[in-house]
Design a protein around this motif. Structure first.
Motif, short mmCIF file in Angstrom:
data_model
loop_
_atom_site.label_atom_id
_atom_site.label_comp_id
_atom_site.label_asym_id
_atom_site.label_seq_id
_atom_site.Cartn_x
_atom_site.Cartn_y
_atom_site.Cartn_z
N SER A 109 0.83 -1.17 -0.16
CA SER A 109 0.01 -0.04 -0.03
C SER A 109 0.75 1.29 -0.18
O SER A 109 0.54 2.35 -0.61
CB SER A 109 -0.94 -0.13 1.37
OG SER A 109 -1.86 -1.14 1.20
N PHE A 110 2.09 1.18 0.82
CA PHE A 110 3.01 2.43 0.76
C PHE A 110 3.39 2.55 -0.40
O PHE A 110 3.56 3.56 -1.03
CB PHE A 110 3.91 2.12 1.60
CG PHE A 110 4.89 3.28 1.81
CD1 PHE A 110 4.65 4.21 2.70
CD2 PHE A 110 6.21 3.00 1.40
CE1 PHE A 110 5.81 5.19 3.00
CE2 PHE A 110 7.22 4.17 1.33
CZ PHE A 110 6.96 5.03 2.26
N HIS A 111 3.87 1.50 -1.25
CA HIS A 111 4.55 1.60 -2.59
C HIS A 111 3.53 2.08 -3.49
O HIS A 111 3.87 2.98 -4.39
CB HIS A 111 4.93 0.16 -3.00
CG HIS A 111 4.90 -0.06 -4.50
ND1 HIS A 111 5.75 0.43 -5.42
CD2 HIS A 111 3.97 -0.96 -5.25
CE1 HIS A 111 5.44 0.10 -6.82
NE2 HIS A 111 4.50 -0.77 -6.65
N GLU A 112 2.22 1.78 -3.53
CA GLU A 112 1.26 2.04 -4.45
C GLU A 112 1.10 3.82 -4.27
O GLU A 112 0.88 4.73 -5.22
CB GLU A 112 -0.21 1.35 -4.39
CG GLU A 112 -0.03 -0.13 -4.76
CD GLU A 112 -1.37 -0.65 -4.27
OE1 GLU A 112 -2.26 -0.15 -3.79
OE2 GLU A 112 -1.35 -1.90 -4.60
N ALA A 113 1.09 4.16 -2.79
CA ALA A 113 0.85 5.81 -2.66
C ALA A 113 2.20 6.36 -2.98
O ALA A 113 1.91 7.45 -3.75
CB ALA A 113 0.57 5.82 -1.25
N MET A 114 3.27 5.80 -2.88
CA MET A 114 4.62 6.48 -3.40
C MET A 114 4.81 6.61 -4.94
O MET A 114 5.10 7.45 -5.39
CB MET A 114 5.75 5.80 -2.70
CG MET A 114 6.07 5.93 -1.33
SD MET A 114 6.55 7.84 -1.09
CE MET A 114 8.06 7.87 -1.74
#
Length: 307
Positions: A109-114
């Motif tokens: 989820s962090f990867h998708e947001a970044m």
């Protein structure tokens, strides 16, 4: 068509989706699974830029310094005619069990947001793979690569050695391929990709400014030249030791014979004719011949004889 409804999801599919969310994997229904990526990889060379190395080292120092842990992040860049330029990266929260490398968590989820935010800044940079501070490939890396493959069809894995003990570039690149062995099941494995360090003109200027703060200006030019020659000899010794280890493994049957590697090893001692010094000299003599070019002028300036 507007009144058309989606087909119901089976209980098995729903249970599998819940399990994936619990272990930190993205929720991907069967209809949305990516197509098979068993085709040939488009990567022939991976070029890592200095900003990526600095970011990986900074990530390690902030999160895992003085520990046995490693850090993981995503790589951004472009692929053109087989050459993958890794121009940017960002850290991703990652945890793994030290006792069982097959238990790990990557915050997708962090990867998708970044990635969504960085795409607004530079739309040309695409996800090309992921990095790890290894310093070697670990058993769980194939599963992590399969996860990254859901966002990038042909991801590359770049292992950055933040504490290099040998001379040479501190990066190694790999990509996942499906291997078919006779009499065995089809399985995924990592294949090595040639890796090099490259920089644009602006990056070269930045690196030069950084090196001015690191380089010791009190050391003479002669000492620098001798140190560079010594470093080259150590690098040569390491490569020869690596070749010797490979040949010993082939002789003992632990590795299969690769005729392409054998041909390259046979050609490597003879780079061509009409060279200076002559190729009739041994490798050691040629190295000493080059050292004389460095040491002889210095000896003459000091009034010493050099033979």
């Amino acid at each position: 068509q507007a009144n058309q409804t989606l087909p119901p999801i089976s209980a098995h599919c729903a249970a599998r989706a819940v399990e994936q969310r619990l272990v930190g994997l993205p929720l991907i229904l069967p209809a949305l699974m990516p197509e098979s990526t068993s085709g040939p990889s488009p990567h022939t060379t991976v070029v890592v830029h200095p900003i990526v190395l600095l970011a990986a080292v900074d990530h390690y120092n902030r999160v895992a310094k003085n520990t046995k842990r490693r850090v993981v992040g995503m790589l951004l860049g472009e692929t053109h005619k087989g050459v993958t330029d890794v121009t940017n990266s960002y850290a991703v929260p990652f945890e793994e069990d030290e006792r069982d490398p097959n238990i790990w968590f990557l915050d997708h989820s962090f990867h998708e947001a970044m990635f969504a935010m960085l795409k607004k800044v530079n739309a040309r940079e695409k996800l090309v793979g992921w990095y790890s501070t290894g310093p070697k490939i670990r058993p769980g890396d194939l599963k992590i690569d399969q996860l990254v493959r859901r966002y990038c069809q042909h991801p590359v894995l770049v292992i950055v050695d933040v504490k290099p003990k040998e001379l040479g570039i501190p990066t190694e690149a790999y990509h996942g391929v499906e291997e078919i062995l006779e009499g065995k099941q089809q399985q995924w494995t990592f294949q090595h990709v040639p890796c090099e360090i490259g920089a644009t003109e602006s990056e070269e200027v930045g690196v030069e400014h950084l090196l001015r703060d690191v380089k010791d200006t009190t050391i003479s030019t002669l000492a620098n030249q001798v140190a560079q020659k010594l470093g080259s000899l150590k690098g040569l010794a390491a490569r020869l030791s690596e070749v010797d280890g490979y040949l010993q493994n082939v002789l003992s049957g632990r590795l299969p014979v690769n005729h392409r590697i054998i041909y390259q090893l046979q050609d490597s001692p003879d780079p061509g004719a009409d060279t200076d010094p002559p190729l009739t000299l041994t490798l050691a003599h040629r190295i000493l011949y080059q050292l004389q070019d460095v040491l002889h002028p210095a000896a003459e300036s000091l009034g010493c004889s050099f033979t």
